[in-house]
Design a protein around this motif. Structure first.
Motif, PDB file in Angstrom:
ATOM      1  N   GLY A 122       6.374   6.966   5.870  1.00 14.30           N
ATOM      2  CA  GLY A 122       6.104   5.873   4.940  1.00 14.30           C
ATOM      3  C   GLY A 122       7.338   5.102   4.522  1.00 14.30           C
ATOM      4  N   ALA A 123       8.524   5.501   4.990  1.00 15.02           N
ATOM      5  CA  ALA A 123       9.757   4.818   4.557  1.00 15.02           C
ATOM      6  C   ALA A 123       9.716   3.336   4.908  1.00 15.02           C
ATOM      7  N   HIS A 142       0.847  -1.191   0.000  1.00 17.25           N
ATOM      8  CA  HIS A 142       0.000   0.000   0.000  1.00 17.25           C
ATOM      9  C   HIS A 142       0.884   1.242   0.000  1.00 17.25           C
ATOM     10  N   TYR A 143       0.349   2.315  -0.546  1.00 15.07           N
ATOM     11  CA  TYR A 143       1.136   3.541  -0.690  1.00 15.07           C
ATOM     12  C   TYR A 143       0.636   4.680   0.188  1.00 15.07           C
ATOM     13  N   ASP A 144      -0.453   4.492   0.885  1.00 12.29           N
ATOM     14  CA  ASP A 144      -0.949   5.568   1.736  1.00 12.29           C
ATOM     15  C   ASP A 144      -0.224   5.542   3.080  1.00 12.29           C
ATOM     16  N   THR A 145      -0.226   6.677   3.750  1.00  9.79           N
ATOM     17  CA  THR A 145       0.456   6.803   5.046  1.00  9.79           C
ATOM     18  C   THR A 145      -0.484   7.454   6.056  1.00  9.79           C
ATOM     19  N   ALA A 184       9.005  15.628   7.153  1.00  9.29           N
ATOM     20  CA  ALA A 184       8.597  14.220   7.116  1.00  9.29           C
ATOM     21  C   ALA A 184       8.793  13.587   5.739  1.00  9.29           C
ATOM     22  N   PHE A 185       8.891  14.403   4.704  1.00 10.00           N
ATOM     23  CA  PHE A 185       8.963  13.897   3.333  1.00 10.00           C
ATOM     24  C   PHE A 185      10.331  14.075   2.687  1.00 10.00           C
ATOM     25  N   ASP A 186      11.294  14.563   3.452  1.00  7.97           N
ATOM     26  CA  ASP A 186      12.652  14.785   2.950  1.00  7.97           C
ATOM     27  C   ASP A 186      13.598  13.866   3.732  1.00  7.97           C
TER      28      ASP A 186
END
Length: 181
Positions: A138-139, A75-78, A94-96
């Motif tokens: 999500g990592a 799944h790709y959702d977080t 959180a995304f870097d």
């Protein structure tokens, strides 16, 4: 069958997926992440199945020449990112992956009591050996797993006599997408 898979390639895909916001239940963000994931799929039959609320299930299939099959699911959702505010930065952190790594390693050096013993040991090891860990929303759950699965599918697409392979990635069901009992 040994497959030539470059760990740096898998990490690069994972970092791109982490950089793509996909907090559930944001249909627009999740769709953007699904489309990014689809860009990494090899040139094999593929497509999308829409869920009831419009979030896409991404799939790909590589017909093989053996009776064996490989199936990759994920799944790709977080979840959200509110807890990243405690790092004294915007939620963009959180995304870097690289910036978050730097901030956590820096904080562990400055405020070791802010971490439990296990987390502190991991961050100290990361400071000594960069790249041991990957950081970002999500990592772990589950964008690096999707990256690994995509890399396997890419390698199987190039293989001369591979098993059949399928990749299916979806958002997790939310209360709004689960039919009543």
């Amino acid at each position: 069958m040994a497959l030539p898979i470059d760990p740096a390639h898998v990490r690069a895909i994972a970092e791109r997926l982490v950089a793509c916001r996909s907090a559930s239940p944001d249909v627009v963000a999740e769709t953007r992440c699904a489309r990014l994931l689809a860009e990494f799929l090899p040139d094999v039959p593929r497509g999308e199945w829409p869920t009831a609320d419009g979030r896409p299930v991404v799939w790909a299939h590589r017909r093989g020449r053996s009776r064996r099959s490989v199936v990759v699911l994920g799944h790709y959702d977080t979840v959200g990112v509110a807890e990243f505010e405690s790092l004294g930065s915007s939620n963009d952190l959180a995304f870097d992956c690289a910036a978050l790594r730097r901030r956590l390693v820096e904080r562990a050096a400055q405020e070791p009591d802010a971490f439990g013993p296990s987390a502190l040991a991991d961050l100290n090891r990361e400071a000594r050996h960069p790249g041991t860990w990957m950081f970002g929303r999500g990592a772990l759950d589950m964008k690096s797993g999707l990256a690994a699965g995509v890399a396997v599918l890419q390698a199987l697409a190039r293989a001369p006599a591979p098993p059949s392979a399928a990749c299916c990635s979806s958002p997790r069901p939310t209360k709004s997408t689960i039919p009543p009992a």
